[in-house]
Design a protein around this motif. Structure first.
Motif, PDB file in Angstrom:
ATOM      1  N   VAL A  65      -0.802   6.108  14.954  1.00 35.97           N
ATOM      2  CA  VAL A  65      -1.697   6.777  13.804  1.00 35.97           C
ATOM      3  C   VAL A  65      -0.629   6.660  12.549  1.00 35.97           C
ATOM      4  O   VAL A  65       0.417   6.998  12.998  1.00 35.97           O
ATOM      5  N   THR A  66      -1.185   6.816  11.609  1.00 36.74           N
ATOM      6  CA  THR A  66      -0.427   7.021  10.303  1.00 36.74           C
ATOM      7  C   THR A  66      -0.424   8.549  10.056  1.00 36.74           C
ATOM      8  O   THR A  66      -1.105   9.336  10.634  1.00 36.74           O
ATOM      9  N   ILE A  67       0.426   9.079   9.106  1.00 35.98           N
ATOM     10  CA  ILE A  67       0.571  10.382   9.089  1.00 35.98           C
ATOM     11  C   ILE A  67      -0.620  11.449   8.666  1.00 35.98           C
ATOM     12  O   ILE A  67      -1.189  12.118   9.223  1.00 35.98           O
ATOM     13  N   PRO A  68      -1.358  10.725   7.809  1.00 37.41           N
ATOM     14  CA  PRO A  68      -2.560  11.301   7.445  1.00 37.41           C
ATOM     15  C   PRO A  68      -3.705  11.374   8.606  1.00 37.41           C
ATOM     16  O   PRO A  68      -4.303  12.411   8.834  1.00 37.41           O
ATOM     17  N   ASP A  69      -3.784  10.338   9.444  1.00 37.70           N
ATOM     18  CA  ASP A  69      -4.437  10.411  10.430  1.00 37.70           C
ATOM     19  C   ASP A  69      -3.998  11.379  11.407  1.00 37.70           C
ATOM     20  O   ASP A  69      -4.664  12.016  12.306  1.00 37.70           O
ATOM     21  N   TYR A  70      -2.581  11.571  11.784  1.00 39.30           N
ATOM     22  CA  TYR A  70      -2.250  12.407  12.757  1.00 39.30           C
ATOM     23  C   TYR A  70      -2.498  13.738  12.414  1.00 39.30           C
ATOM     24  O   TYR A  70      -2.965  14.552  13.241  1.00 39.30           O
ATOM     25  N   PHE A  71      -2.463  14.149  11.104  1.00 41.50           N
ATOM     26  CA  PHE A  71      -2.784  15.853  11.006  1.00 41.50           C
ATOM     27  C   PHE A  71      -4.115  15.772  10.740  1.00 41.50           C
ATOM     28  O   PHE A  71      -4.734  16.956  11.137  1.00 41.50           O
ATOM     29  N   HIS A  72      -5.152  14.626  10.727  1.00 38.35           N
ATOM     30  CA  HIS A  72      -6.450  14.987  11.108  1.00 38.35           C
ATOM     31  C   HIS A  72      -6.937  15.118  12.692  1.00 38.35           C
ATOM     32  O   HIS A  72      -7.469  15.844  13.046  1.00 38.35           O
ATOM     33  N   TYR A  73      -6.418  14.394  13.253  1.00 36.42           N
ATOM     34  CA  TYR A  73      -6.397  14.101  14.749  1.00 36.42           C
ATOM     35  C   TYR A  73      -6.000  15.316  15.409  1.00 36.42           C
ATOM     36  O   TYR A  73      -6.560  15.986  16.287  1.00 36.42           O
ATOM     37  N   GLN A 106      -0.467  -4.690  16.397  1.00 38.52           N
ATOM     38  CA  GLN A 106      -1.620  -4.165  15.641  1.00 38.52           C
ATOM     39  C   GLN A 106      -1.734  -2.652  15.606  1.00 38.52           C
ATOM     40  O   GLN A 106      -2.363  -1.952  15.930  1.00 38.52           O
ATOM     41  N   ILE A 107      -0.495  -2.149  15.225  1.00 37.13           N
ATOM     42  CA  ILE A 107      -0.342  -0.758  15.083  1.00 37.13           C
ATOM     43  C   ILE A 107       0.024  -0.377  13.407  1.00 37.13           C
ATOM     44  O   ILE A 107       0.746  -1.269  12.712  1.00 37.13           O
ATOM     45  N   LYS A 108      -0.343   0.835  12.966  1.00 36.29           N
ATOM     46  CA  LYS A 108       0.057   1.428  11.518  1.00 36.29           C
ATOM     47  C   LYS A 108       1.111   2.200  11.847  1.00 36.29           C
ATOM     48  O   LYS A 108       1.196   2.988  12.692  1.00 36.29           O
ATOM     49  N   ALA A 109       1.841   2.297  10.696  1.00 37.06           N
ATOM     50  CA  ALA A 109       2.970   3.445  10.703  1.00 37.06           C
ATOM     51  C   ALA A 109       3.206   3.913   9.205  1.00 37.06           C
ATOM     52  O   ALA A 109       2.405   3.565   8.339  1.00 37.06           O
ATOM     53  N   LEU A 153      11.060  -5.827   6.434  1.00 37.04           N
ATOM     54  CA  LEU A 153      10.070  -6.920   6.842  1.00 37.04           C
ATOM     55  C   LEU A 153       9.994  -7.092   8.314  1.00 37.04           C
ATOM     56  O   LEU A 153       9.005  -7.617   8.865  1.00 37.04           O
ATOM     57  N   GLN A 154      11.257  -7.061   8.918  1.00 35.43           N
ATOM     58  CA  GLN A 154      11.166  -7.212  10.328  1.00 35.43           C
ATOM     59  C   GLN A 154      10.322  -6.355  11.202  1.00 35.43           C
ATOM     60  O   GLN A 154       9.672  -6.630  12.021  1.00 35.43           O
ATOM     61  N   ILE A 155      10.471  -4.978  10.421  1.00 32.33           N
ATOM     62  CA  ILE A 155       9.584  -4.027  11.242  1.00 32.33           C
ATOM     63  C   ILE A 155       8.302  -4.272  11.192  1.00 32.33           C
ATOM     64  O   ILE A 155       7.320  -4.015  12.003  1.00 32.33           O
ATOM     65  N   LEU A 156       7.947  -4.819   9.902  1.00 32.48           N
ATOM     66  CA  LEU A 156       6.286  -5.182   9.638  1.00 32.48           C
ATOM     67  C   LEU A 156       5.858  -6.341  10.492  1.00 32.48           C
ATOM     68  O   LEU A 156       4.811  -6.253  11.055  1.00 32.48           O
ATOM     69  N   GLN A 157       6.646  -7.247  11.025  1.00 31.47           N
ATOM     70  CA  GLN A 157       6.265  -8.170  11.790  1.00 31.47           C
ATOM     71  C   GLN A 157       5.966  -7.674  13.054  1.00 31.47           C
ATOM     72  O   GLN A 157       5.056  -8.173  13.692  1.00 31.47           O
TER      73      GLN A 157
END
Length: 200
Positions: free
Chosen positions: A186-194, A32-35, A22-26
């Motif tokens: 980026v998230t892992i799916p986007d990482y492998f795409h990019y 404004q980044i995704k993990a 929860l602290q990490i999500l904050q």
């Protein structure tokens, strides 16, 4: 912009969910980044509502096994149970199918890789280990990240499995430094795409 011209960072967190999540999500929301969060069944059973928060904030969820075994030392039947049981538990909570898997300890062989892939999950490791779980290390976590940077990075951190105050404390500085260097989060799916032009 062509995929390979991007300098990508995929922040990944293992062994949650936990109150530290929860602290990490904050922090992630502030910047404004995704993990990507690789969850275990043990932690999920204690904090199912936190996994809902992860998904509501737009992050990606991965399977990190039910009980965190070294999958190279268990039977194929046990491996299937470790993965399938957690997949079912995750989907019951977030109504989403899991597509990615991280082997505990990063232990994987050609045989277990194939078994995971045949189950329908894509195995994901990392290329920058913060060793944030090792509380005996004196080098700041941020310094470990900066020292290990490559053009594209999958960074291993932890949001569960032990005391993670150091990880939470280090995360804002890590994000600021990486942003200053021009990395895209980026998230892992986007990482492998990019990075690899591969859809998972």
């Amino acid at each position: 912009m062509e995929p390979k011209s991007r300098r990508c960072i995929a922040l990944t967190f293992d062994d949650g969910p936990s109150p530290y999540t929860l602290q990490i999500l904050q922090i992630l929301k502030k910047f404004q980044i995704k993990a990507t969060f690789f969850v275990t069944g043990e932690s999920l059973s204690l904090h199912p509502e936190i996994l809902q928060s992860v998904v509501l904030d737009g992050h990606t969820v991965g399977n990190h096994t039910l009980n965190h075994p070294d999958i190279t030392k268990i039977s194929q039947d046990d491996l299937h149970r470790e993965i399938h049981s957690l997949n079912i538990a995750i989907k019951k909570i977030i109504q989403q199918d899991v597509k990615i898997f991280r082997p505990p300890y990063g232990a994987i062989t050609k045989e277990t890789y194939r078994a995971v892939y045949e189950i329908g999950l894509f195995p994901v490791l990392w290329n920058l280990d913060t060793n944030d779980w090792d509380l005996s290390q004196t080098e700041p976590i941020e310094d470990r990240v900066m020292r290990g940077l490559k053009e594209h990075n999958i960074i291993l951190m932890h949001d569960g499995g032990g005391p993670r105050e150091q990880t939470v404390k280090a995360l804002p500085g890590i994000i600021k430094s990486l942003k200053q260097k021009g990395y895209e989060f980026v998230t892992i799916p986007d990482y492998f795409h990019y990075v690899y032009n591969r859809r998972i």
